[in-house]
Design an enzyme around this catalytic site. Structure first.
Site, PDB file in Angstrom:
ATOM      1  N   CYS A  13       0.858  -1.187   0.000  1.00 46.98           N
ATOM      2  CA  CYS A  13       0.000   0.000   0.000  1.00 46.98           C
ATOM      3  C   CYS A  13       0.893   1.235   0.000  1.00 46.98           C
ATOM      4  O   CYS A  13       2.121   1.108  -0.128  1.00 46.98           O
ATOM      5  CB  CYS A  13      -0.997  -0.008   1.158  1.00 46.98           C
ATOM      6  SG  CYS A  13      -0.270   0.069   2.797  1.00 46.98           S
ATOM      7  N   ASN A  16       2.260   1.599   4.156  1.00 43.29           N
ATOM      8  CA  ASN A  16       2.621   0.370   4.899  1.00 43.29           C
ATOM      9  C   ASN A  16       2.416   0.553   6.407  1.00 43.29           C
ATOM     10  O   ASN A  16       3.174   0.027   7.219  1.00 43.29           O
ATOM     11  CB  ASN A  16       4.057  -0.088   4.587  1.00 43.29           C
ATOM     12  CG  ASN A  16       4.430  -1.486   5.107  1.00 43.29           C
ATOM     13  OD1 ASN A  16       5.577  -1.720   5.482  1.00 43.29           O
ATOM     14  ND2 ASN A  16       3.489  -2.411   5.164  1.00 43.29           N
ATOM     15  N   CYS A  18      -1.259   1.017   7.373  1.00 35.40           N
ATOM     16  CA  CYS A  18      -2.691   0.713   7.573  1.00 35.40           C
ATOM     17  C   CYS A  18      -3.113  -0.553   6.832  1.00 35.40           C
ATOM     18  O   CYS A  18      -3.273  -1.613   7.427  1.00 35.40           O
ATOM     19  CB  CYS A  18      -3.559   1.897   7.151  1.00 35.40           C
ATOM     20  SG  CYS A  18      -3.275   3.381   8.153  1.00 35.40           S
ATOM     21  N   ARG A  19      -3.286  -0.451   5.506  1.00 34.09           N
ATOM     22  CA  ARG A  19      -3.884  -1.576   4.778  1.00 34.09           C
ATOM     23  C   ARG A  19      -2.966  -2.767   4.616  1.00 34.09           C
ATOM     24  O   ARG A  19      -3.376  -3.911   4.889  1.00 34.09           O
ATOM     25  CB  ARG A  19      -4.364  -1.085   3.390  1.00 34.09           C
ATOM     26  CG  ARG A  19      -5.503  -0.096   3.466  1.00 34.09           C
ATOM     27  CD  ARG A  19      -5.711   0.606   2.136  1.00 34.09           C
ATOM     28  NE  ARG A  19      -4.575   1.442   1.782  1.00 34.09           N
ATOM     29  CZ  ARG A  19      -4.409   2.055   0.629  1.00 34.09           C
ATOM     30  NH1 ARG A  19      -5.315   1.908  -0.322  1.00 34.09           N
ATOM     31  NH2 ARG A  19      -3.366   2.818   0.414  1.00 34.09           N
ATOM     32  N   SER A  20      -1.738  -2.545   4.154  1.00 35.59           N
ATOM     33  CA  SER A  20      -0.881  -3.721   3.886  1.00 35.59           C
ATOM     34  C   SER A  20      -0.413  -4.430   5.168  1.00 35.59           C
ATOM     35  O   SER A  20      -0.303  -5.666   5.151  1.00 35.59           O
ATOM     36  CB  SER A  20       0.290  -3.389   2.951  1.00 35.59           C
ATOM     37  OG  SER A  20       1.161  -2.437   3.495  1.00 35.59           O
ATOM     38  N   ASP A 129      -8.597   3.441   1.648  1.00 34.91           N
ATOM     39  CA  ASP A 129      -7.526   3.803   2.580  1.00 34.91           C
ATOM     40  C   ASP A 129      -8.129   4.501   3.798  1.00 34.91           C
ATOM     41  O   ASP A 129      -8.571   5.650   3.695  1.00 34.91           O
ATOM     42  CB  ASP A 129      -6.549   4.734   1.865  1.00 34.91           C
ATOM     43  CG  ASP A 129      -5.322   5.005   2.702  1.00 34.91           C
ATOM     44  OD1 ASP A 129      -5.352   4.704   3.913  1.00 34.91           O
ATOM     45  OD2 ASP A 129      -4.343   5.512   2.147  1.00 34.91           O
TER      46      ASP A 129
END
Ligand code: 4NP
Length: 158
Positions: A13, A16, A18-20, A129
């Protein structure tokens, strides 16, 4: 008998944090629950460099904790050239991640660069996001990634 090579999956993401990191932790739990942990190598990285060395966002850590997944030990790193040779699948959260990753791809890399929800669920959509988009909650993003992780496991082990 030699062990078969692992399927190496890198989640990407922008930050690196939050999402990934959530995808790394959730997919790791998904493969563990399926008894397939030894078949996979799993990691995550950023395309941006703002948070290198930092743990995930507190809200991501808390949301994962709530679901009994510990992502607090992860540290942000930026994708590098070696990743394109070490990983079979580079799974991106949105189309801008894909564009950024494609721009870094070195000659000779055979890594498959995929949009997460498209590849896992056949849905041509980004993982929103929650850091930048006030309309998406960390819990919603968790649920989406959990769902997609099951689809990804099915796709990669079919
Ligand atoms: P992520 O969210 O890509 O899901 O980790 C973001 C985190 C931080 C920033 C952007 C996106 N940032 O600009 O600092």
């Amino acid at each position: 008998m030699t062990a078969s090579p692992k399927i190496a999956v890198l989640f990407i993401c922008l930050g690196n944090i939050c999402r990934s990191p959530l995808a790394e932790g959730i997919f790791r739990q998904t493969v563990m629950r399926a008894g397939k942990a030894e078949q996979f190598q799993i990691d995550s990285a950023a395309t941006g460099s703002w948070h290198i060395g930092n743990p995930p966002d507190e809200r991501a850590i808390e949301t994962a904790d709530y679901h009994n997944i510990d992502i607090g030990g992860q540290r942000c790193r930026r994708i590098d050239k070696d990743d394109f040779h070490r990983f079979d699948f580079i799974i991106c959260m949105d189309r801008s991640n894909i564009a950024n990753v494609e721009a870094l791809r070195p000659a000779g890399s055979k890594a498959k660069i995929e949009l997460f929800l498209q590849f896992a669920l056949g849905r041509n959509q980004p993982v929103p996001d929650p850091y930048l988009d006030m309309n998406s909650s960390f819990e919603e993003v968790f649920q989406l990634i959990e769902n997609a992780s099951l689809g990804l496991l099915t796709r990669l082990t079919a």
